[in-house]
Design a protein around this motif. Sequence first.
Motif, mmCIF file in Angstrom:
data_model
loop_
_atom_site.group_PDB
_atom_site.id
_atom_site.type_symbol
_atom_site.label_atom_id
_atom_site.label_comp_id
_atom_site.label_asym_id
_atom_site.label_seq_id
_atom_site.Cartn_x
_atom_site.Cartn_y
_atom_site.Cartn_z
ATOM 1 N N TYR A 114 -11.739 -36.629 -48.270
ATOM 2 C CA TYR A 114 -12.966 -36.116 -47.682
ATOM 3 C C TYR A 114 -12.620 -35.444 -46.359
ATOM 4 C CZ TYR A 114 -15.738 -38.793 -51.023
ATOM 5 O OH TYR A 114 -16.299 -39.275 -52.184
ATOM 6 N N PHE A 115 -13.293 -34.341 -46.060
ATOM 7 C CA PHE A 115 -13.028 -33.584 -44.846
ATOM 8 C C PHE A 115 -14.291 -33.534 -43.991
ATOM 9 C CE2 PHE A 115 -10.486 -31.849 -48.311
ATOM 10 C CZ PHE A 115 -9.207 -31.944 -47.799
ATOM 11 N N ASP A 116 -14.135 -33.795 -42.702
ATOM 12 C CA ASP A 116 -15.223 -33.682 -41.731
ATOM 13 C C ASP A 116 -14.838 -32.652 -40.680
ATOM 14 O OD1 ASP A 116 -17.194 -35.651 -42.630
ATOM 15 O OD2 ASP A 116 -15.637 -37.127 -42.198
ATOM 16 N N TRP A 117 -15.771 -31.762 -40.366
ATOM 17 C CA TRP A 117 -15.492 -30.615 -39.506
ATOM 18 C C TRP A 117 -16.279 -30.682 -38.209
ATOM 19 C CZ3 TRP A 117 -11.996 -26.837 -40.971
ATOM 20 C CH2 TRP A 117 -11.545 -26.918 -42.294
ATOM 21 N N ASN A 118 -15.613 -30.319 -37.118
ATOM 22 C CA ASN A 118 -16.260 -30.094 -35.820
ATOM 23 C C ASN A 118 -15.883 -28.684 -35.389
ATOM 24 O OD1 ASN A 118 -17.216 -29.973 -33.228
ATOM 25 N ND2 ASN A 118 -16.093 -31.758 -32.474
ATOM 26 N N LEU A 119 -16.827 -27.762 -35.465
ATOM 27 C CA LEU A 119 -16.542 -26.363 -35.157
ATOM 28 C C LEU A 119 -16.825 -26.016 -33.701
ATOM 29 C CD1 LEU A 119 -17.911 -24.655 -38.397
ATOM 30 C CD2 LEU A 119 -15.646 -25.628 -37.934
ATOM 31 N N LYS A 120 -17.248 -27.023 -32.922
ATOM 32 C CA LYS A 120 -17.465 -26.813 -31.487
ATOM 33 C C LYS A 120 -16.780 -27.927 -30.698
ATOM 34 C CE LYS A 120 -21.866 -24.351 -32.046
ATOM 35 N NZ LYS A 120 -23.313 -24.325 -31.697
ATOM 36 N N PRO A 121 -15.443 -28.014 -30.826
ATOM 37 C CA PRO A 121 -14.726 -29.102 -30.159
ATOM 38 C C PRO A 121 -14.685 -28.888 -28.642
ATOM 39 C CG PRO A 121 -13.169 -27.562 -31.106
ATOM 40 C CD PRO A 121 -14.541 -27.106 -31.555
ATOM 41 N N THR A 122 -14.483 -29.968 -27.921
ATOM 42 C CA THR A 122 -14.455 -29.899 -26.455
ATOM 43 C C THR A 122 -13.056 -30.120 -25.892
ATOM 44 O OG1 THR A 122 -15.023 -32.251 -26.322
ATOM 45 C CG2 THR A 122 -16.839 -30.678 -26.271
ATOM 46 N N ASN A 138 -24.624 -35.117 -46.196
ATOM 47 C CA ASN A 138 -25.862 -34.341 -46.234
ATOM 48 C C ASN A 138 -25.634 -32.876 -46.569
ATOM 49 O OD1 ASN A 138 -27.543 -36.526 -45.476
ATOM 50 N ND2 ASN A 138 -26.973 -36.246 -43.328
ATOM 51 N N ASP A 139 -24.403 -32.518 -46.933
ATOM 52 C CA ASP A 139 -24.078 -31.126 -47.215
ATOM 53 C C ASP A 139 -24.157 -30.840 -48.712
ATOM 54 O OD1 ASP A 139 -23.575 -30.567 -44.551
ATOM 55 O OD2 ASP A 139 -21.435 -31.051 -44.702
ATOM 56 N N LEU A 140 -24.968 -29.858 -49.080
ATOM 57 C CA LEU A 140 -25.001 -29.417 -50.470
ATOM 58 C C LEU A 140 -23.756 -28.571 -50.727
ATOM 59 C CD1 LEU A 140 -26.571 -29.239 -53.155
ATOM 60 C CD2 LEU A 140 -27.627 -27.141 -52.262
ATOM 61 N N GLY A 179 -23.676 -21.546 -48.935
ATOM 62 C CA GLY A 179 -24.103 -20.677 -47.847
ATOM 63 C C GLY A 179 -23.014 -19.724 -47.393
ATOM 64 N N ALA A 180 -23.268 -19.098 -46.249
ATOM 65 C CA ALA A 180 -22.389 -18.028 -45.757
ATOM 66 C C ALA A 180 -21.149 -18.543 -45.045
ATOM 67 C CB ALA A 180 -23.186 -17.118 -44.822
ATOM 68 N N LYS A 181 -21.080 -19.849 -44.798
ATOM 69 C CA LYS A 181 -19.938 -20.415 -44.069
ATOM 70 C C LYS A 181 -19.320 -21.544 -44.895
ATOM 71 C CE LYS A 181 -21.911 -19.225 -39.571
ATOM 72 N NZ LYS A 181 -22.353 -19.728 -38.244
ATOM 73 N N PRO A 182 -18.636 -21.191 -45.989
ATOM 74 C CA PRO A 182 -18.115 -22.207 -46.912
ATOM 75 C C PRO A 182 -16.926 -22.982 -46.343
ATOM 76 C CG PRO A 182 -17.396 -20.014 -47.587
ATOM 77 C CD PRO A 182 -18.338 -19.816 -46.445
ATOM 78 N N LEU A 183 -17.040 -24.297 -46.371
ATOM 79 C CA LEU A 183 -15.969 -25.171 -45.908
ATOM 80 C C LEU A 183 -15.670 -26.218 -46.974
ATOM 81 C CD1 LEU A 183 -17.139 -25.895 -42.243
ATOM 82 C CD2 LEU A 183 -15.166 -24.512 -42.921
ATOM 83 N N PRO A 184 -14.410 -26.579 -47.159
ATOM 84 C CA PRO A 184 -14.080 -27.653 -48.105
ATOM 85 C C PRO A 184 -14.516 -29.002 -47.546
ATOM 86 C CG PRO A 184 -12.116 -26.944 -46.931
ATOM 87 C CD PRO A 184 -13.201 -26.005 -46.525
ATOM 88 N N ARG A 185 -15.177 -29.807 -48.394
ATOM 89 C CA ARG A 185 -15.640 -31.120 -47.953
ATOM 90 C C ARG A 185 -15.012 -32.259 -48.741
ATOM 91 N NH1 ARG A 185 -17.470 -33.774 -45.432
ATOM 92 N NH2 ARG A 185 -19.688 -34.123 -45.263
ATOM 93 N N LYS A 186 -14.518 -31.950 -49.943
ATOM 94 C CA LYS A 186 -13.912 -33.005 -50.754
ATOM 95 C C LYS A 186 -12.897 -32.368 -51.690
ATOM 96 C CE LYS A 186 -15.145 -36.605 -54.180
ATOM 97 N NZ LYS A 186 -16.251 -37.214 -54.943
#
Length: 262
Positions: free
Chosen positions: A223-231, A177-179, A199-206
Amino acid sequence: MLQTKLAPGLLALALAAPFAYAQSASPEPAKAVAGAVNPGAIQALKDMGAHLQTLNRFTVSTTLTGERVLADSQKLQHSAAAEIDVHRPNMLRAKMVSPRAVREIFYDGKRATISLPAQKAYSTVEFTGNLGELVSKLEDHYGVELPMADMFLWGTPAAPLDKIESAMNAGQDFIDNDLCDHYAFRQGNIDWQIWITTGAKPLPRKLVITNRSDEARPQSVQYFDWNLKPTFKDSIFKFTPPKGATAVELRSLEKKGEGAPK
Protein backbone atom coordinates in the motif's frame (compact mmCIF):
# COMPACT_ATOMS: atom_id res chain seq x y z
CA MET A 1 11.60 -3.01 -14.16
CA LEU A 2 8.77 -4.38 -12.06
CA GLN A 3 9.60 -4.62 -8.39
CA THR A 4 9.21 -8.34 -8.02
CA LYS A 5 12.33 -8.54 -5.86
CA LEU A 6 11.06 -6.48 -2.95
CA ALA A 7 9.24 -9.49 -1.51
CA PRO A 8 8.24 -12.99 -2.56
CA GLY A 9 4.56 -12.14 -2.04
CA LEU A 10 1.42 -12.21 0.13
CA LEU A 11 -1.79 -14.25 0.21
CA ALA A 12 -4.20 -11.54 -0.97
CA LEU A 13 -7.81 -11.55 0.17
CA ALA A 14 -9.83 -12.32 -2.97
CA LEU A 15 -13.52 -11.49 -3.18
CA ALA A 16 -15.66 -13.87 -5.20
CA ALA A 17 -17.62 -10.95 -6.63
CA PRO A 18 -15.68 -7.69 -6.06
CA PHE A 19 -17.70 -4.48 -6.07
CA ALA A 20 -17.21 -2.06 -8.98
CA TYR A 21 -17.96 1.53 -8.07
CA ALA A 22 -19.39 2.79 -11.35
CA GLN A 23 -19.25 6.39 -12.47
CA SER A 24 -20.68 7.77 -15.67
CA ALA A 25 -17.23 8.64 -17.02
CA SER A 26 -15.55 5.39 -15.90
CA PRO A 27 -14.50 2.85 -18.54
CA GLU A 28 -16.17 -0.54 -18.48
CA PRO A 29 -13.95 -3.33 -17.14
CA ALA A 30 -12.51 -5.43 -19.93
CA LYS A 31 -13.42 -9.08 -20.17
CA ALA A 32 -10.54 -11.36 -19.22
CA VAL A 33 -9.09 -12.82 -22.40
CA ALA A 34 -5.89 -14.87 -22.23
CA GLY A 35 -3.05 -12.97 -23.83
CA ALA A 36 -5.18 -9.88 -24.61
CA VAL A 37 -3.68 -6.46 -24.04
CA ASN A 38 -6.26 -3.79 -23.29
CA PRO A 39 -4.90 -0.48 -24.72
CA GLY A 40 -6.78 1.42 -22.01
CA ALA A 41 -4.89 -0.44 -19.26
CA ILE A 42 -1.56 0.35 -20.92
CA GLN A 43 -2.57 3.99 -21.32
CA ALA A 44 -3.43 4.12 -17.60
CA LEU A 45 0.16 3.14 -16.79
CA LYS A 46 1.46 5.80 -19.16
CA ASP A 47 -0.79 8.45 -17.62
CA MET A 48 0.27 7.44 -14.12
CA GLY A 49 3.93 7.57 -15.12
CA ALA A 50 3.54 10.97 -16.76
CA HIS A 51 1.95 12.33 -13.59
CA LEU A 52 4.63 10.81 -11.35
CA GLN A 53 7.28 12.59 -13.41
CA THR A 54 5.61 15.95 -12.68
CA LEU A 55 5.96 15.55 -8.90
CA ASN A 56 8.89 17.68 -7.74
CA ARG A 57 8.65 17.41 -3.95
CA PHE A 58 6.85 14.58 -2.19
CA THR A 59 6.95 11.92 0.48
CA VAL A 60 5.67 8.43 -0.20
CA SER A 61 5.51 5.63 2.35
CA THR A 62 4.70 1.99 1.85
CA THR A 63 3.81 -1.02 3.94
CA LEU A 64 4.60 -4.41 2.48
CA THR A 65 3.33 -7.84 3.45
CA GLY A 66 4.81 -10.86 1.72
CA GLU A 67 5.18 -14.61 1.87
CA ARG A 68 8.04 -17.06 2.11
CA VAL A 69 7.24 -20.58 0.92
CA LEU A 70 8.80 -23.50 2.81
CA ALA A 71 9.87 -26.79 1.21
CA ASP A 72 6.55 -28.39 2.21
CA SER A 73 4.61 -25.47 0.61
CA GLN A 74 3.65 -23.93 3.94
CA LYS A 75 3.62 -20.13 3.69
CA LEU A 76 5.16 -17.80 6.25
CA GLN A 77 4.07 -14.17 6.18
CA HIS A 78 6.47 -11.28 6.77
CA SER A 79 6.26 -7.49 6.67
CA ALA A 80 8.39 -4.42 6.05
CA ALA A 81 7.96 -0.68 5.62
CA ALA A 82 9.71 2.12 3.78
CA GLU A 83 9.48 5.88 3.36
CA ILE A 84 11.04 8.09 0.70
CA ASP A 85 11.44 11.87 0.67
CA VAL A 86 12.12 13.32 -2.78
CA HIS A 87 13.12 16.65 -4.27
CA ARG A 88 13.61 16.28 -8.01
CA PRO A 89 15.71 16.09 -10.01
CA ASN A 90 18.46 14.74 -7.79
CA MET A 91 17.76 14.61 -4.05
CA LEU A 92 16.38 11.68 -2.11
CA ARG A 93 16.27 10.11 1.34
CA ALA A 94 14.90 6.61 1.90
CA LYS A 95 14.45 4.55 5.05
CA MET A 96 13.63 0.84 5.01
CA VAL A 97 12.58 -0.99 8.15
CA SER A 98 12.10 -4.72 8.66
CA PRO A 99 12.49 -7.00 11.70
CA ARG A 100 15.93 -7.97 10.39
CA ALA A 101 17.47 -4.60 9.59
CA VAL A 102 17.14 -0.86 9.15
CA ARG A 103 18.75 0.68 6.07
CA GLU A 104 18.90 4.30 4.96
CA ILE A 105 19.88 5.84 1.62
CA PHE A 106 20.82 9.50 1.20
CA TYR A 107 21.42 11.32 -2.08
CA ASP A 108 22.16 15.06 -2.20
CA GLY A 109 22.94 15.35 -5.91
CA LYS A 110 26.67 14.86 -5.41
CA ARG A 111 27.04 11.61 -3.52
CA ALA A 112 24.91 8.64 -2.52
CA THR A 113 25.28 7.09 0.92
CA ILE A 114 23.94 3.78 2.23
CA SER A 115 23.78 3.65 6.01
CA LEU A 116 23.24 0.73 8.37
CA PRO A 117 22.57 2.46 11.71
CA ALA A 118 22.51 -0.70 13.84
CA GLN A 119 25.90 -1.76 12.49
CA LYS A 120 27.25 1.81 12.70
CA ALA A 121 28.51 1.48 9.14
CA TYR A 122 28.01 3.44 5.94
CA SER A 123 29.24 3.53 2.34
CA THR A 124 29.42 6.57 0.08
CA VAL A 125 29.87 6.80 -3.70
CA GLU A 126 30.24 9.92 -5.82
CA PHE A 127 27.35 10.43 -8.24
CA THR A 128 25.65 13.37 -9.99
CA GLY A 129 22.83 11.86 -12.10
CA ASN A 130 19.07 12.20 -11.73
CA LEU A 131 16.96 9.86 -9.59
CA GLY A 132 16.16 7.43 -12.41
CA GLU A 133 19.87 7.13 -13.13
CA LEU A 134 20.57 6.66 -9.42
CA VAL A 135 18.12 3.74 -9.28
CA SER A 136 19.90 2.02 -12.19
CA LYS A 137 23.39 2.80 -10.86
CA LEU A 138 22.75 1.36 -7.41
CA GLU A 139 21.13 -1.81 -8.71
CA ASP A 140 23.27 -2.50 -11.79
CA HIS A 141 26.67 -1.67 -10.28
CA TYR A 142 26.21 -2.44 -6.59
CA GLY A 143 23.22 -4.76 -6.32
CA VAL A 144 21.41 -2.25 -4.07
CA GLU A 145 17.69 -1.88 -4.66
CA LEU A 146 15.89 1.33 -3.83
CA PRO A 147 12.43 0.80 -2.33
CA MET A 148 9.62 1.79 -4.71
CA ALA A 149 12.22 2.22 -7.46
CA ASP A 150 9.55 1.95 -10.17
CA MET A 151 8.24 5.36 -9.09
CA PHE A 152 11.23 6.89 -10.86
CA LEU A 153 11.00 4.72 -13.99
CA TRP A 154 7.33 4.99 -14.93
CA GLY A 155 6.88 7.79 -17.40
CA THR A 156 10.37 7.28 -18.82
CA PRO A 157 11.69 5.06 -21.65
CA ALA A 158 12.85 2.58 -18.97
CA ALA A 159 9.26 1.67 -18.06
CA PRO A 160 8.67 -2.03 -18.88
CA LEU A 161 5.60 -1.56 -21.08
CA ASP A 162 7.00 -3.73 -23.89
CA LYS A 163 7.26 -6.74 -21.54
CA ILE A 164 3.54 -6.83 -20.67
CA GLU A 165 1.87 -9.90 -22.20
CA SER A 166 -1.71 -9.28 -21.08
CA ALA A 167 -3.52 -6.31 -19.54
CA MET A 168 -7.07 -5.75 -18.38
CA ASN A 169 -9.26 -3.22 -16.61
CA ALA A 170 -10.63 -5.01 -13.53
CA GLY A 171 -13.08 -2.33 -12.43
CA GLN A 172 -12.88 0.01 -9.44
CA ASP A 173 -12.27 -0.26 -5.71
CA PHE A 174 -11.73 2.07 -2.78
CA ILE A 175 -8.29 2.16 -1.17
CA ASP A 176 -9.01 3.96 2.09
CA ASN A 177 -11.09 6.91 0.89
CA ASP A 178 -9.60 7.04 -2.62
CA LEU A 179 -11.61 5.67 -5.53
CA CYS A 180 -9.17 3.76 -7.73
CA ASP A 181 -9.16 2.10 -11.11
CA HIS A 182 -7.98 -1.49 -10.79
CA TYR A 183 -5.80 -3.04 -13.52
CA ALA A 184 -4.30 -6.53 -13.88
CA PHE A 185 -1.24 -7.51 -15.92
CA ARG A 186 0.75 -10.61 -16.80
CA GLN A 187 4.48 -10.46 -17.43
CA GLY A 188 6.39 -13.74 -17.81
CA ASN A 189 5.86 -15.77 -14.64
CA ILE A 190 4.58 -12.71 -12.77
CA ASP A 191 0.97 -11.57 -12.43
CA TRP A 192 0.55 -8.10 -10.99
CA GLN A 193 -2.31 -5.81 -10.13
CA ILE A 194 -2.28 -2.09 -9.49
CA TRP A 195 -4.87 0.31 -8.09
CA ILE A 196 -4.52 3.88 -9.44
CA THR A 197 -6.47 6.87 -8.16
CA THR A 198 -9.11 8.16 -10.55
CA GLY A 199 -9.09 11.67 -11.99
CA ALA A 200 -6.49 13.95 -13.53
CA LYS A 201 -3.76 13.18 -10.98
CA PRO A 202 -3.35 9.37 -11.02
CA LEU A 203 -1.22 7.89 -8.26
CA PRO A 204 -0.55 4.24 -7.40
CA ARG A 205 -2.18 3.25 -4.11
CA LYS A 206 -1.85 -0.53 -4.04
CA LEU A 207 0.26 -3.17 -5.78
CA VAL A 208 -0.17 -6.95 -5.67
CA ILE A 209 2.42 -9.28 -7.21
CA THR A 210 1.90 -13.04 -7.67
CA ASN A 211 4.76 -15.39 -8.55
CA ARG A 212 3.36 -18.07 -10.88
CA SER A 213 6.69 -19.88 -11.21
CA ASP A 214 6.04 -21.34 -7.74
CA GLU A 215 3.10 -23.75 -7.44
CA ALA A 216 2.28 -22.17 -4.07
CA ARG A 217 1.64 -18.83 -5.85
CA PRO A 218 3.27 -16.58 -3.22
CA GLN A 219 2.10 -12.98 -3.27
CA SER A 220 3.18 -9.61 -2.00
CA VAL A 221 0.88 -6.69 -1.24
CA GLN A 222 2.00 -3.07 -0.96
CA TYR A 223 0.00 0.00 0.00
CA PHE A 224 1.26 3.49 -0.84
CA ASP A 225 0.48 6.72 1.03
CA TRP A 226 1.35 10.07 -0.54
CA ASN A 227 2.15 13.51 0.87
CA LEU A 228 2.43 15.96 -2.02
CA LYS A 229 3.01 18.97 0.25
CA PRO A 230 5.87 17.85 2.50
CA THR A 231 7.52 20.26 4.92
CA PHE A 232 11.03 18.76 4.91
CA LYS A 233 14.13 20.90 4.30
CA ASP A 234 16.76 19.98 1.72
CA SER A 235 19.28 19.47 4.52
CA ILE A 236 17.71 16.04 5.17
CA PHE A 237 19.29 14.70 1.96
CA LYS A 238 22.85 15.28 3.16
CA PHE A 239 24.31 12.43 5.19
CA THR A 240 26.28 13.27 8.32
CA PRO A 241 28.06 10.26 9.84
CA PRO A 242 26.90 9.66 13.41
CA LYS A 243 29.50 9.47 16.14
CA GLY A 244 31.30 6.14 16.10
CA ALA A 245 30.15 5.18 12.59
CA THR A 246 32.69 3.54 10.26
CA ALA A 247 33.02 4.13 6.52
CA VAL A 248 33.26 0.92 4.50
CA GLU A 249 33.78 0.36 0.78
CA LEU A 250 30.71 -0.24 -1.36
CA ARG A 251 32.17 -2.75 -3.78
CA SER A 252 30.74 -2.86 -7.28
CA LEU A 253 29.43 -6.05 -8.83
CA GLU A 254 32.14 -5.70 -11.49
CA LYS A 255 34.87 -5.76 -8.82
CA LYS A 256 33.27 -8.75 -7.11
CA GLY A 257 33.28 -10.58 -10.41
CA GLU A 258 36.91 -9.88 -11.35
CA GLY A 259 38.80 -13.06 -12.05
CA ALA A 260 35.65 -15.12 -12.41
CA PRO A 261 35.10 -17.23 -15.51
CA LYS A 262 33.30 -15.35 -18.30
